[in-house]
Design an enzyme around this catalytic site. Structure first.
Site, short mmCIF file in Angstrom:
data_model
loop_
_atom_site.label_atom_id
_atom_site.label_comp_id
_atom_site.label_asym_id
_atom_site.label_seq_id
_atom_site.Cartn_x
_atom_site.Cartn_y
_atom_site.Cartn_z
N ASP A 115 0.20 -1.26 -0.04
CA ASP A 115 0.00 -0.07 0.22
C ASP A 115 0.86 1.19 0.29
OD1 ASP A 115 -2.68 -1.57 0.13
OD2 ASP A 115 -2.39 -1.23 2.05
N ASP A 134 -7.44 -1.47 -4.26
CA ASP A 134 -7.93 -1.35 -3.20
C ASP A 134 -9.40 -0.64 -3.74
OD1 ASP A 134 -6.28 -2.96 -1.51
OD2 ASP A 134 -4.96 -1.07 -0.47
#
Length: 162
Positions: A115, A134
């Site tokens: 991320d 995501d």
């Protein structure tokens, strides 16, 4: 169904390309933070070993999470193939599948999901980071809630047309 597969492929490619660019080419692994447009857009390296927002990150559940993601992917593909739907539903399924597979590849390659997108605004500091996969999973799931089971013609539920 081709629209679902093409959407999934595009999301997967964009996700993996941005991860390679940020993690390897910009070397965010070592740098940790790159202020692109502070405080609105920052690249902040975060290795997510758990689920959303790092929940259950203390448990070694990598292979369990891979299995769950692949199971959800298979179910969504089976479901959208069986139930069908209009273009929005097919695209939504592709978004979800492409994002899920992108995060599966991360878990296999890195042992965690990479991320790196961090966005804050208006004096509120967001401590969480996310990635393109995501966004695909979230947008796809939301799209399926709104568009699944509807056809392009009149937006009626397919089950009522039997």
């Amino acid at each position: 169904m081709r629209l679902t597969y093409w959407t999934a492929f595009c999301v997967f490619v964009v996700d993996q390309a941005t991860k390679w660019l940020v993690v390897h080419w910009l070397d965010l692994r070592s740098v940790a933070v790159i202020d692109v447009w502070p405080p609105f857009f920052t690249l902040r390296m975060a290795w997510n070993r758990g689920v959303n927002f790092g929940l259950f990150a203390d448990f070694d559940a990598r292979w369990l999470l891979v299995a769950i993601a692949l199971g959800v992917t298979a179910f969504v593909l089976y479901w959208i193939n069986r139930e069908g739907g209009g273009r929005p539903a097919l695209i939504s399924a592709g978004l979800l599948v492409g994002g899920a597979v992108g995060n599966v590849v991360d878990r296999i390659l890195y042992g965690a999901v990479a991320d790196f997108i961090n966005m804050s605004c208006c004096g509120i500091v967001n401590p969480f980071a996310f990635n393109v996969a995501d966004v695909g999973v979230f947008a796809g799931a939301l799209g399926l809630v709104f568009f699944a089971g509807r056809d392009e013609g009149g937006g009626k539920d397919r089950r009522k047309r039997t």
